[in-house]
Design an enzyme around this catalytic site. Structure first.
Site, mmCIF file in Angstrom:
data_model
loop_
_atom_site.group_PDB
_atom_site.id
_atom_site.type_symbol
_atom_site.label_atom_id
_atom_site.label_comp_id
_atom_site.label_asym_id
_atom_site.label_seq_id
_atom_site.Cartn_x
_atom_site.Cartn_y
_atom_site.Cartn_z
ATOM 1 N N GLU A 1 2.511 -8.336 -1.542
ATOM 2 C CA GLU A 1 1.205 -8.886 -1.157
ATOM 3 C C GLU A 1 1.105 -10.402 -1.323
ATOM 4 O O GLU A 1 0.523 -11.094 -0.488
ATOM 5 C CB GLU A 1 0.084 -8.213 -1.978
ATOM 6 N N GLY B 1 0.813 -1.225 0.000
ATOM 7 C CA GLY B 1 0.000 0.000 0.000
ATOM 8 C C GLY B 1 0.841 1.268 0.000
ATOM 9 O O GLY B 1 0.409 2.301 -0.500
HETATM 10 N N1 DAK Z 1 1.900 -3.392 8.956
HETATM 11 C C1 DAK Z 1 1.981 -3.347 10.302
HETATM 12 N N2 DAK Z 1 3.140 -3.251 10.959
HETATM 13 C C2 DAK Z 1 4.273 -3.207 10.247
HETATM 14 C C3 DAK Z 1 4.266 -3.251 8.831
HETATM 15 C C4 DAK Z 1 3.002 -3.348 8.186
HETATM 16 N N3 DAK Z 1 2.881 -3.351 6.845
HETATM 17 N N4 DAK Z 1 5.532 -3.205 8.401
HETATM 18 C C5 DAK Z 1 6.310 -3.121 9.499
HETATM 19 N N5 DAK Z 1 5.550 -3.119 10.603
HETATM 20 C C6 DAK Z 1 6.002 -3.042 11.986
HETATM 21 C C7 DAK Z 1 6.619 -4.349 12.437
HETATM 22 O O1 DAK Z 1 5.615 -5.251 12.827
HETATM 23 C C8 DAK Z 1 7.476 -3.884 13.588
HETATM 24 O O2 DAK Z 1 6.644 -3.687 14.715
HETATM 25 P P1 DAK Z 1 7.024 -4.315 16.155
HETATM 26 O O3 DAK Z 1 7.153 -5.767 15.920
HETATM 27 O O4 DAK Z 1 8.324 -3.632 16.502
HETATM 28 O O5 DAK Z 1 5.877 -3.909 17.025
HETATM 29 C C9 DAK Z 1 7.976 -2.518 13.121
HETATM 30 O O6 DAK Z 1 7.065 -2.097 12.094
HETATM 31 C C10 DAK Z 1 9.365 -2.524 12.550
HETATM 32 O O7 DAK Z 1 9.425 -3.527 11.553
HETATM 33 P P2 DAK Z 1 10.574 -4.644 11.491
HETATM 34 O O8 DAK Z 1 11.095 -4.933 12.853
HETATM 35 O O9 DAK Z 1 10.036 -5.762 10.703
HETATM 36 O O10 DAK Z 1 11.704 -3.859 10.689
HETATM 37 P P3 DAK Z 1 12.836 -4.502 9.765
HETATM 38 O O11 DAK Z 1 13.770 -3.391 9.468
HETATM 39 O O12 DAK Z 1 13.371 -5.753 10.352
HETATM 40 O O13 DAK Z 1 12.073 -4.897 8.421
HETATM 41 C C11 DAK Z 1 10.524 -4.546 6.594
HETATM 42 C C12 DAK Z 1 11.524 -3.897 7.609
HETATM 43 C C13 DAK Z 1 9.828 -3.414 5.861
HETATM 44 C C14 DAK Z 1 11.325 -5.388 5.596
HETATM 45 C C15 DAK Z 1 9.546 -5.444 7.380
HETATM 46 O O14 DAK Z 1 8.989 -4.659 8.433
HETATM 47 C C16 DAK Z 1 8.439 -5.962 6.544
HETATM 48 O O15 DAK Z 1 8.598 -6.913 5.760
HETATM 49 N N6 DAK Z 1 7.247 -5.353 6.725
HETATM 50 C C17 DAK Z 1 6.056 -5.811 6.070
HETATM 51 C C18 DAK Z 1 6.080 -5.393 4.623
HETATM 52 C C19 DAK Z 1 4.811 -5.834 4.014
HETATM 53 O O16 DAK Z 1 4.606 -7.010 3.731
HETATM 54 N N7 DAK Z 1 3.944 -4.869 3.898
HETATM 55 C C20 DAK Z 1 2.576 -5.125 3.506
HETATM 56 C C21 DAK Z 1 2.495 -5.130 2.040
HETATM 57 S S1 DAK Z 1 0.994 -5.766 1.613
HETATM 58 C C22 DAK Z 1 -6.241 -5.309 1.352
HETATM 59 C C23 DAK Z 1 -5.889 -4.170 0.719
HETATM 60 C C24 DAK Z 1 -4.584 -3.862 0.592
HETATM 61 C C25 DAK Z 1 -3.623 -4.709 1.110
HETATM 62 C C26 DAK Z 1 -4.004 -5.863 1.723
HETATM 63 C C27 DAK Z 1 -5.307 -6.194 1.888
HETATM 64 N N8 DAK Z 1 -7.627 -5.641 1.535
HETATM 65 C C28 DAK Z 1 -8.549 -4.902 0.735
HETATM 66 C C29 DAK Z 1 -8.011 -6.554 2.522
HETATM 67 C C30 DAK Z 1 -2.302 -4.295 1.013
HETATM 68 C C31 DAK Z 1 -1.366 -4.967 1.558
HETATM 69 C C32 DAK Z 1 -0.036 -4.504 1.644
HETATM 70 O O17 DAK Z 1 0.300 -3.327 1.700
#
Ligand code: DAK
Length: 259
Positions: free
Chosen positions: A134, A111
């Site tokens: 995603e 997002g």
């Molecule tokens: N959501 C919630 N929290 C998040 C987050 C996210 N997208 N990304 C990071 N955080 C939080 C982590 O949980 C962590 O929180 P604590 O555990 O400390 O409480 C904090 O931010 C720091 O993250 P990391 O410790 O993981 O930091 P690193 O440097 O180790 O890693 C990273 C950074 C960006 C590689 C990693 O945080 C990561 O992989 N984050 C998730 C990336 C991701 O998959 N993002 C989501 C993309 S999917 C929908 C509509 C739209 C969507 C879905 C459904 N519907 C209509 C139902 C869209 C989805 C997306 O955007």
């Protein structure tokens, strides 16, 4: 409305909107979406605002995606409603009649990248990382990532990034045409301001026309060529047009009023 998740400031006609959930890497939750919507329908529309810069707080992230914790237990209907709402809000940005720059200061994932792609121009800092992860969460992108990424970089590379969920760095993003410029984090806002200042010297009516015509190109059922004729024609009824041509003929710089 007081914003809980976005820091805002208006300076020299630029509205700065800084996503402010640094501990969650500025992940976009429902509240952020409604604040973005409010921002674009109530603040950015003010006459004193001539352009917008969206960025993320902290040095690590622009926005690391939708807030995963929030949609983890959604059902089909809720998923569709969330995607539809998010798409509508991002469309407000894409069709906004003043220039909107995404100053991408770190992770722009899911997002977060979809938000950046809804902006008119993207600048990135050297540490920025881009991706649509995603599929690794078991969903397809929901905020028009499949559409805008394909529009911006073409099907071949877009389908690879969308199917692998892989991240790319700023240099690769620039090579692909996803971002216009890559600069150091310290220079990111300055470079964004410089670009906007150049745009803000032009006729705001003509700039709005450009935004509308380009949107028409990508809108089904709308003939972009006809839109261009309309926008071009409309300009002839504006003071800006008179000022622009008069300034040219008198060898002076035009001062546009947007009328
Ligand atoms: N959501 C919630 N929290 C998040 C987050 C996210 N997208 N990304 C990071 N955080 C939080 C982590 O949980 C962590 O929180 P604590 O555990 O400390 O409480 C904090 O931010 C720091 O993250 P990391 O410790 O993981 O930091 P690193 O440097 O180790 O890693 C990273 C950074 C960006 C590689 C990693 O945080 C990561 O992989 N984050 C998730 C990336 C991701 O998959 N993002 C989501 C993309 S999917 C929908 C509509 C739209 C969507 C879905 C459904 N519907 C209509 C139902 C869209 C989805 C997306 O955007």
């Amino acid at each position: 409305m007081g914003y809980k998740n976005i820091l805002i400031e208006i300076k020299d006609a630029i509205l700065y909107a800084k996503l402010n959930r640094p501990k969650q890497l500025n992940a976009l939750n429902k509240e952020v979406f409604s604040e973005i919507k409010h921002l674009f329908t109530n603040i950015a529309v003010k006459d004193e605002v001539k352009s917008v810069i969206i960025t993320g707080s902290g040095e690590k992230a622009f926005a690391a995606g939708a807030d995963i914790k929030e949609f983890a237990d959604f059902n089909i209907e809720q998923g569709k409603a969330l995607a539809s709402n998010g798409q509508k809000i991002f469309k407000i940005i894409e069709t906004f009649n003043k220039p909107v720059v995404a100053a991408i200061n770190g992770f722009a994932l899911g997002g977060g990248l979809e938000l950046a792609m809804a902006c008119h121009i993207r600048l990135a800092s050297t540490n920025a990382r881009f991706g649509q992860p995603e599929v690794s969460l078991g969903v397809t992108p929901g905020y028009a990532g499949t559409q805008r990424l394909t529009q911006l970089i073409g099907k071949g590379k877009s389908i690879e990034l969308l199917m692998t969920g892989a991240m790319i760095n700023a240099e690769e993003a620039q090579r692909l045409g996803l971002v216009n410029y890559v600069v150091s984090q310290d220079d990111l806002i300055g470079k964004s301001e410089k670009l906007l200042k150049t745009i803000m010297k032009q006729s705001p009516i003509a700039v709005a026309g450009v935004i509308q015509c380009i949107d028409a190109y990508f809108t089904e059922g709308v003939d972009g060529f006809k839109s261009e004729i309309e926008e071009f024609g409309k300009c002839f009824g504006t003071e800006d047009f008179k000022e622009g041509t008069n300034a040219f003929m008198n060898k002076r710089k035009a001062i546009f009023t947007g009328k």
